[in-house]
Enzyme design. Structure first.
Site, PDB file in Angstrom:
ATOM      1  N   LYS A 209       0.833  -1.208   0.000  1.00  0.00           N
ATOM      2  CA  LYS A 209       0.000   0.000   0.000  1.00  0.00           C
ATOM      3  C   LYS A 209       0.871   1.264   0.000  1.00  0.00           C
ATOM      4  O   LYS A 209       0.634   2.220  -0.759  1.00  0.00           O
ATOM      5  CB  LYS A 209      -0.920  -0.016   1.233  1.00  0.00           C
ATOM      6  CG  LYS A 209      -1.553   1.301   1.574  1.00  0.00           C
ATOM      7  CD  LYS A 209      -2.612   1.694   0.570  1.00  0.00           C
ATOM      8  CE  LYS A 209      -3.010   3.130   0.747  1.00  0.00           C
ATOM      9  NZ  LYS A 209      -4.202   3.482   0.038  1.00  0.00           N
ATOM     10  N   CYS A 263      -3.323  11.057   1.710  1.00  0.00           N
ATOM     11  CA  CYS A 263      -2.722   9.753   1.415  1.00  0.00           C
ATOM     12  C   CYS A 263      -1.346   9.910   0.809  1.00  0.00           C
ATOM     13  O   CYS A 263      -0.337   9.566   1.414  1.00  0.00           O
ATOM     14  CB  CYS A 263      -3.622   8.985   0.448  1.00  0.00           C
ATOM     15  SG  CYS A 263      -5.337   8.989   0.953  1.00  0.00           S
TER      16      CYS A 263
END
Ligand code: SAJ
Length: 410
Positions: A209, A263
């Site tokens: 991720k 993010c």
């Protein structure tokens, strides 16, 4: 078989995930510490903006499949989707994960599955398990003999604005504390998933991720660095990228005013923090992208110095196009800096919000429409490539000084 799921954290990821599970007929308890959000959700509405989420929520709340509350409840599976910001030293702040796992600990039974969806540094899923076992030494450890509980990391990968589509369509990476844990998590996600599940260990899933977002950050930094170089060499960077991208194996991304959101501007730091001496490229990319807003501010100030008493219009405040999310937005940062550093009228245009956030309204900045701003301003600072701005007829911006950070008017 998962008849019930408890989702902890009803934000941009947790709430859509809870709603998608509820749509399959699963009984979902959504948990959030924000009482106002819980009330809004129980009235069938979303407290966040995401395409089609309101309609979905209304259905699953009214048929009783989704109920929000401030405390957890027993369930077959628990999903943790709480924020993981970074601290001043760029290390991940896992305090929300710790609080979430401790809050569900009294409700967990052997045989239950716990999935951590929050973006976390390598080793965090092991930490989560350690916190759980500390709170509940009576539970059989994940992977232990007999019926134990199961734990896995399954990072979210959805794009804001396309969350409900990507939740179902995207592939998922599932990292189990053990193989059996990963298989259990796969069974859970296959309740609604159309994409594939790829199973691995928790550490690899955590790093996968982070690598996805660091990959994008590094590529945007390359584009941003090209824009800085082009400015110095008097080259039109948009033209340059268009031409270079005609090569079959080159695909340069778009420069901009900086990288925003919660993010891409955050996750690469978790890698840098884990291996500071090795993650050199990833750190530099962060630094290049973080330096971009200042460059834009300086450029606008140089343009403003050519006028006696200019009016400056900042077009766009959100962190990217066609959304209302102003969190960690370079456009907001630039507008705030300009309004504190320039002694002139500054107008802000953001078609996706109705009122300015407090920190901006108290600076005396005015929120206005695109047409009004274009009429009144001497300098147009294009910060976000919203559709409305793309559609502005070129005649309307003739005779204005333009600082176009997104290249939509070149
Ligand atoms: N940006 C540029 N130039 C580009 C592309 C983006 O300057 O060519 C800027 C945007 O304007 C924005 C920032 O980068 O400020 C981030 O936008 P984004 O659209 O690249 O990504 P996010 O933050 O909305 O979502 C990302 C996605 N990750 C990847 O594409 C690898 C999403 O799939 C993740 O689920 C999400 O992060 C997340 O939650 O981690």
């Amino acid at each position: 078989m998962f008849n019930s799921v408890c989702v902890v954290g009803l934000g941009y990821i947790g709430l859509p995930t809870a709603a998608v599970f509820a749509k399959t007929g699963t009984q979902v308890t959504g948990v959030d510490v924000n009482d106002a959000a819980v009330k809004t959700i129980n009235s069938g509405k979303a407290h966040i903006v995401e395409v089609d989420l309101d309609g979905l929520l209304q259905g699953v709340v009214s048929n009783g499949n989704l109920k929000a509350q401030t405390t957890p409840a027993e369930a077959d599976a628990f999903i943790i989707a709480v924020p993981t910001p970074f601290k001043d030293n760029h290390a991940a702040d896992l305090s929300f994960v710790e609080a979430a796992i401790k809050s569900i600990a009294p409700y967990v039974k052997n045989g239950n599955l716990i999935v951590l969806e929050s973006t976390v540094p390598p080793g965090a899923t092991d930490k989560m398990v350690a916190w759980l076992e500390e709170a509940r030494p009576d539970l059989k450890a994940a992977g232990g003999a007999g019926t134990a509980y199961y734990a896995a990391h399954c990072p979210e990968r959805v794009l804001p604005g396309r969350v409900l589509i990507e939740l179902v369509q995207n592939d998922r990476i599932i990292g189990g504390i053990t193989e059996e844990c990963a298989e259990h998590a796969q069974d859970l996600y296959e309740t609604f998933l159309k994409g594939e599940c790829y199973l691995t260990n928790a550490r690899t899933a955590e790093m996968a991720k982070l690598s996805e977002n660091a990959f994008r950050d590094v590529n945007i930094a390359f584009a941003n660095e090209l824009s800085l170089i082009s400015d110095k060499l008097d080259i039109d960077v948009w033209d340059l990228i268009r031409l270079a991208n005609r090569h079959p194996r080159v695909n340069i991304l778009q420069p901009g005013p900086g990288v925003g959101g919660h993010c891409i501007a955050v996750d690469p730091w978790f890698i840098v923090d884990a291996v500071p001496d090795t993650a050199k490229l990833i750190r530099t990319a962060r630094e290049v992208n973080d330096s971009k807003p200042r460059t834009v501010v300086d450029k606008v100030k140089r343009a403003a110095a050519r006028f006696k008493n200019p009016t400056v219009a900042c077009l766009g405040l959100s962190f990217k196009a066609d959304i209302d999310d102003l969190r960690s937005s370079p456009a907001l940062d630039i507008t705030t800096q300009l309004s504190s550093e320039l002694d002139c009228d500054i107008l802000a245009v953001e078609p996706n919000i109705d009122i300015l956030p407090e920190e901006l309204s108290k600076t005396g900045l005015q929120l206005t429409t695109l047409m009004d701003a274009v009429e009144r301003a001497d300098i147009l600072v294009l910060l976000v490539d919203h559709l409305e701005f793309k559609r502005l007829p070129s005649g309307k911006r003739a005779e204005k000084i333009i600082v176009d950070t997104r290249g939509i008017w070149t």
